[in-house]
Design a protein around this motif. Structure first.
Motif, mmCIF file in Angstrom:
data_model
loop_
_atom_site.group_PDB
_atom_site.id
_atom_site.type_symbol
_atom_site.label_atom_id
_atom_site.label_comp_id
_atom_site.label_asym_id
_atom_site.label_seq_id
_atom_site.Cartn_x
_atom_site.Cartn_y
_atom_site.Cartn_z
ATOM 1 N N MET A 44 18.937 -4.627 1.619
ATOM 2 C CA MET A 44 17.784 -4.710 0.720
ATOM 3 C C MET A 44 18.171 -5.333 -0.618
ATOM 4 O O MET A 44 17.489 -6.229 -1.133
ATOM 5 C CB MET A 44 17.197 -3.315 0.479
ATOM 6 N N LEU A 63 7.086 -2.682 -3.065
ATOM 7 C CA LEU A 63 7.804 -2.934 -1.833
ATOM 8 C C LEU A 63 6.949 -2.547 -0.628
ATOM 9 O O LEU A 63 6.016 -1.756 -0.764
ATOM 10 C CB LEU A 63 9.105 -2.129 -1.804
ATOM 11 N N PHE A 69 9.057 -0.754 6.846
ATOM 12 C CA PHE A 69 10.495 -0.999 6.940
ATOM 13 C C PHE A 69 11.071 -0.401 8.226
ATOM 14 O O PHE A 69 11.875 -1.028 8.921
ATOM 15 C CB PHE A 69 11.224 -0.401 5.734
#
Length: 386
Positions: A44, A63, A69
């Motif tokens: 990341m 994000l 994710f």
């Protein structure tokens, strides 16, 4: 940090980074000496540095979610949570409950939220306290995360996260990469235990706001003064209206504030620095806001009972909630609650469909007492009590 240094975020004001548009290569999660969480965290940080530099993403953007994710990388949400904590410790992001995780400029940190005290933060304080009370020396190997967690009253995973954080700031050293045999050695005693930990207390965000409110009242208000609205205080202290509501409720329970319905608002009846409780006459006259609301519904309910007794027969249909609201000049929600209470008492029944509505199944007796309220200005309280 002063209140003015914090910001009060609104999720709608942040642009979200779309993971599908970044064209990222997934990290190699096999044959690595590090945990998946650490490997993902370093992945990341790598693409964040690169994409910020070429202006594909920008500071202050949200994000992707943990779910996104986790799906993209094929790992658990817990692993992603640990990765985000890792990069937050290194200043890459700032997280906020109900908002998300925001990309942060490490060189110019303009993003600072007031947040809940996390379990990990509590564990960090407890580990520091444990090290000091055990009088460990530099180089001492700490108990395992599982054993240490049992000693400080935290879960093994939370304790492990706290140990990893203390490693990042140089207090501990992770001397083994074997996941089932992790060891941490004490490297520095140059740290202090925060005041809350020394007292055995960890303040929640609401408790912190309660403390700040008490300081604000002591410095700016006097007994009898009206406090600003929830909205104004929320912006002033950089927290949500819900958090501010809970903090004010605590001050009401401590008899520092008195909440009254209508234009009187919430007023100061005792300064926090003064231990004496003033028996204000107006306090004895005004019912608490919660009780006033209850009696207001009761008053509406009794008014509807009288109307039914005088104008309707069993089996007849009552006007709709909106029609009743307009006729009585009362909010639809209050009418709805009154209808529900009358249905529980057996006077009304609800029917759905084309020919549905609210029907009378039993006529109440008219002439039931309704509550009468007298609004008294505090300056006339003495005369009223006599």
């Amino acid at each position: 940090m002063c209140m003015k240094d914090y910001i009060l975020p609104q999720k709608a004001n942040f642009k979200k980074i779309e993971l599908s548009k970044l064209n990222l290569k997934t990290p190699n999660l096999k044959n690595t000496d590090e945990s998946k969480a650490v490997t993902i965290a370093k992945w990341m940080m790598s693409w964040m540095d690169e994409l910020v530099k070429n202006k594909t993403i920008h500071y202050g953007e949200l994000l992707p979610t943990k779910d996104e994710f986790a799906y993209f990388l094929g790992v658990s949400i817990g692993t992603i949570q640990n990765s985000l904590r890792y990069i937050e410790d290194r200043g890459y992001v700032e997280s906020k409950q109900r908002i998300g995780t925001i990309l942060k400029d490490r060189k110019n940190n303009s993003i600072k939220f007031r947040k809940l005290t996390s379990k990990r933060e509590m564990a960090i304080s407890e580990i520091k306290k444990f090290i000091q009370s055990s009088k460990y020396k530099i180089g001492t190997i700490l108990p395992s995360a599982r054993t240490l967690g049992a000693l400080i009253g935290c879960s093994p995973n939370t304790t492990r996260l706290a140990l990893e954080y203390l490693t990042t700031i140089g207090i501990l050293d992770h001397i083994s990469n074997e996941r089932n045999d992790s060891k941490w050695a004490l490297m520095s005693l140059n740290f202090s235990v925060d005041e809350d930990s020394e007292n055995g207390e960890h303040q929640t965000l609401v408790n912190k706001i309660v403390t700040d409110l008490k300081n604000y009242i002591n410095e700016n208000l006097n007994v009898g003064d009206r406090i600003p609205s929830h909205f104004e205080l929320s912006n002033m202290f950089k927290v949500s209206i819900k958090t501010m509501h809970d903090a004010l409720k605590a001050l009401i329970e401590e008899e520092i504030l008195l909440a009254r319905r209508g234009r009187y608002g919430t007023t100061v009846i005792r300064l926090p620095k003064d231990n004496n409780t003033y028996k204000k006459l107006e306090k004895s006259i005004f019912a608490p806001a919660k009780d006033t609301a209850f009696y207001y519904y009761e008053k509406t309910q009794n008014a509807i009972k009288t109307m039914i007794a005088e104008n309707y027969e069993v089996g007849e249909k009552l006007p709709s909630i909106m029609e009743m609201s307009s006729k009585l000049d009362i909010s639809p929600n209050t009418i709805r609650k009154a209808f529900q209470n009358l249905a529980k008492e057996g006077y009304l029944v609800f029917s759905r469909g084309r020919y549905g509505g609210t029907f009378v199944v039993e006529k109440p007796e008219s002439g039931e007492e309704t509550f009468k309220w007298l609004s008294v200005n505090p300056q006339y309280a003495k005369a009223y009590s006599n």
